[in-house]
Scaffold this motif. Structure first.
Motif, mmCIF file in Angstrom:
data_model
loop_
_atom_site.group_PDB
_atom_site.id
_atom_site.type_symbol
_atom_site.label_atom_id
_atom_site.label_comp_id
_atom_site.label_asym_id
_atom_site.label_seq_id
_atom_site.Cartn_x
_atom_site.Cartn_y
_atom_site.Cartn_z
ATOM 1 N N SER A 443 0.829 -1.218 0.000
ATOM 2 C CA SER A 443 0.000 0.000 0.000
ATOM 3 C C SER A 443 0.861 1.265 0.000
ATOM 4 O O SER A 443 0.416 2.332 0.418
ATOM 5 C CB SER A 443 -0.912 -0.004 1.233
ATOM 6 N N LEU A 444 2.121 1.107 -0.494
ATOM 7 C CA LEU A 444 3.068 2.230 -0.405
ATOM 8 C C LEU A 444 2.525 3.522 -1.049
ATOM 9 O O LEU A 444 2.607 4.607 -0.472
ATOM 10 C CB LEU A 444 4.402 1.836 -1.056
ATOM 11 N N ASN A 445 1.947 3.380 -2.255
ATOM 12 C CA ASN A 445 1.445 4.591 -2.920
ATOM 13 C C ASN A 445 0.461 5.333 -2.023
ATOM 14 O O ASN A 445 0.574 6.552 -1.853
ATOM 15 C CB ASN A 445 0.728 4.223 -4.224
ATOM 16 N N GLN A 446 -0.480 4.598 -1.459
ATOM 17 C CA GLN A 446 -1.517 5.263 -0.658
ATOM 18 C C GLN A 446 -0.942 5.811 0.645
ATOM 19 O O GLN A 446 -1.188 6.956 1.008
ATOM 20 C CB GLN A 446 -2.665 4.297 -0.305
ATOM 21 N N THR A 447 -0.148 4.979 1.336
ATOM 22 C CA THR A 447 0.284 5.421 2.672
ATOM 23 C C THR A 447 1.360 6.497 2.588
ATOM 24 O O THR A 447 1.392 7.415 3.405
ATOM 25 C CB THR A 447 0.823 4.231 3.505
ATOM 26 N N PHE A 448 2.226 6.387 1.575
ATOM 27 C CA PHE A 448 3.334 7.353 1.506
ATOM 28 C C PHE A 448 2.915 8.598 0.718
ATOM 29 O O PHE A 448 2.835 9.704 1.261
ATOM 30 C CB PHE A 448 4.566 6.673 0.880
ATOM 31 N N LEU A 449 2.565 8.402 -0.561
ATOM 32 C CA LEU A 449 2.168 9.578 -1.361
ATOM 33 C C LEU A 449 0.881 10.197 -0.824
ATOM 34 O O LEU A 449 0.574 11.355 -1.091
ATOM 35 C CB LEU A 449 1.961 9.183 -2.828
ATOM 36 N N GLY A 450 0.139 9.378 -0.053
ATOM 37 C CA GLY A 450 -1.133 9.879 0.507
ATOM 38 C C GLY A 450 -0.928 10.901 1.619
ATOM 39 O O GLY A 450 -1.900 11.466 2.125
ATOM 40 N N MET A 451 0.317 11.176 2.027
ATOM 41 C CA MET A 451 0.534 12.203 3.063
ATOM 42 C C MET A 451 0.410 13.578 2.399
ATOM 43 O O MET A 451 1.401 14.194 1.983
ATOM 44 C CB MET A 451 1.923 12.021 3.705
#
Ligand code: NAD
Length: 491
Positions: A443-451
């Protein structure tokens, strides 16, 4: 030979030294935060000015507010406030000058009233600051002045015995106002965007809590010019002090080391006069913003770009990174193709020349700039240095591979291990949150870029950027940094 005013004439012939009579000078400037940078930059420009003659009103009195400044005070006092500036040339040659522009130094914790009276003296017309980014006491989350800081609370209760820069400046301005004296200009030389505005809003926030009438007077009368300051000034090491003694016979307890390059662009907005620093190489302008943008988007962003990728690849210094053509090609392409088209015109600046100078500066082996230092505090750097460029590239549907690779390298770096498996500590006020955000690969895209507070909504909502980020992470994981850079330069 111990450096002091009696040994000035005995210095080796290649060492430049004050040719002016320091005893005749008046303190037109008080500088708070006399660290390496002030001594390599503003004090050096002021020294050049004093060398020209006719500027006797503009010597500097240093002030230290923190316990850490006690050593600087005693070292400088012992040397009659003289010190050696060592400019580290990339070819291994060093230029030496003894700087004489600082002629006194007051250590505030020992006698706060003496500092306030000095600030209130009619001779003083500019108070300059290098108190670090944190010195402005702004809460990173809210962007507001931190009213609850214990030293701020103390200064409001004890205005005659302040501890903070705001307490000193406000009390001194109150005394000047009561005595019918003009105020001084407050000139921030710290490395933060719109530094004059930052200084102004912090001081006004404090002054309003103390006395609304005084705060209004400050608001109307005091000016806070913005400035762009640039000169890499690493901390002095014992090896440099020793080298100075062995090679030139100069015993200086705290010389300053810096790169040969220097730049200073100042907003011409001084409420009580100013020296002609332009004749010493600075530039005055009505608007510093384009220069600031140029520095942040090219120099600082390139630093971040090389820091995480270089560190993962096993490099530890900027010059090591720049000795690898895969990195120089990457940084050049980042500056030329990603940043330059969105910068627009910078008046009076040859951007091609500026970028070439940056490559030379990054490559200087003597400066020894550590990647670990550049990796620090990514959460406050990436959003300022790189995200605005990425948003512009997304808006203009331009290629995103390079910028996505830099963000991907930050994500991989946050896992705390380089490609050889060596562990590193992530030093960042948001370290815990950032490291949690990169834990789950799926879920890297959501958790990281989601900041969104760090990356804005634009990145996570751009399919093109998310795809470029995902592909960059995959390549870093499967091929490593160097092969990924190589493949980028081929495509
Ligand atoms: P330094 O550690 O040598 O000196 C820092 C000075 O700031 C010290 O005098 C310290 O007492 C003072 N200070 C720190 N926090 C303070 C606070 N809360 N209130 C009052 N004084 C405070 O660091 P330096 O290399 O001189 O850099 C200082 C600043 O100059 C940087 O933070 C940056 O904003 C700016 N700058 C540095 C460089 C560089 O290469 N070193 C380049 C451009 C700009």
């Amino acid at each position: 030979m111990k450096l002091n005013k009696t040994t000035l004439s005995d210095l080796p012939s290649g060492v430049s030294r004050p040719q002016y009579n320091r005893a005749n000078l008046k303190h037109g400037i008080i500088h708070i935060g006399v660290g390496g940078f002030h001594r390599a930059h503003q004090a050096m420009y002021t020294d050049r000015l004093l060398q020209q003659g006719g500027n006797d009103d503009w010597a500097i009195c240093g002030v230290g507010l923190r316990e850490a400044d006690r050593t600087m005070q005693s070292v400088l006092a012992e040397q009659d406030y003289l010190y050696t500036l060592i400019e580290l040339g990339s070819d291994g040659t060093n230029a030496l000058s003894v700087i004489g522009a600082i002629t006194d130094f007051l250590f505030a914790p020992d006698d706060p009233d003496r500092v306030i009276e000095k600030l209130a003296s009619p001779d003083v017309r500019i108070v300059s600051l290098t108190i670090t980014e944190g010195g402005y006491n702004v809460d990173d989350n809210t962007g507001l002045f931190n009213h609850e800081h214990p030293d701020v609370v103390h200064d409001l209760q004890h205005p005659q015995q302040p501890r903070t820069v705001f307490g000193f400046l406000t009390e001194a301005l109150a005394r000047r106002r009561n005595r019918g004296l003009a105020p001084f200009t407050i000139m921030s030389c710290d490395n933060l965007p719109h530094n004059g505005h930052a200084a102004r809003s912090a001081l006004l926030a404090f002054a309003y809590m103390r006395d609304a009438g005084l705060a209004e007077w400050i608001d109307q009368q005091v000016t806070f010019p913005c400035s762009m300051v640039d000169r890499i000034t690493p901390g002095t090491t014992p090896a440099h002090t020793e080298w100075l003694k062995l090679s030139h016979g100069i015993e200086d307890r705290w010389p300053v080391i810096c790169e040969p390059f220097t730049q200073w662009v100042l907003e011409d907005n001084f409420c009580n006069g100013r020296p002609d620093w332009a004749s010493a190489g600075a530039r005055f302008t009505g608007n510093v913003a384009p220069y600031e943008l140029m520095k942040i988007r090219l120099l600082n962003a390139s630093h971040s770009a090389m820091a995480y990728l270089g560190y993962l690849a096993g490099y530890r210094y900027t010059h090591e990174v720049m000795a690898d053509s895969r990195f120089t090609d990457f940084i050049r392409a980042f500056m030329d193709e990603d940043v330059t088209p969105i910068l627009g015109d910078i008046p009076g600046v040859d951007l091609v020349g500026y970028k070439a100078t940056l490559i030379d500066r990054f490559s200087n082996p003597q400066v020894g700039d550590q990647l670990a230092r550049l990796c620090l505090d990514g959460s406050s750097k990436i959003p300022k240095f790189l995200v605005p460029t990425i948003r512009a590239l997304i808006q203009e549907s331009r290629p995103l591979d390079r910028v996505a690779l830099v963000i991907a390298s930050w994500a991989v770096y946050l896992k705390g291990k380089d490609e050889a498996g060596h562990l590193h500590e992530v030093r960042d006020p948001l370290a815990e949150r950032l490291q949690t955000a990169v834990q789950d690969r799926d879920s890297l895209n959501q958790t990281f870029l989601g900041m969104e507070d760090l990356f804005s909504r634009d990145l996570i909502h751009s399919r093109a950027f998310c795809a470029a980020f995902e592909s960059a992470v995959k390549r870093l994981e499967s091929d490593g940094v160097l092969a990924t850079l190589e493949s980028l330069s081929v495509t």
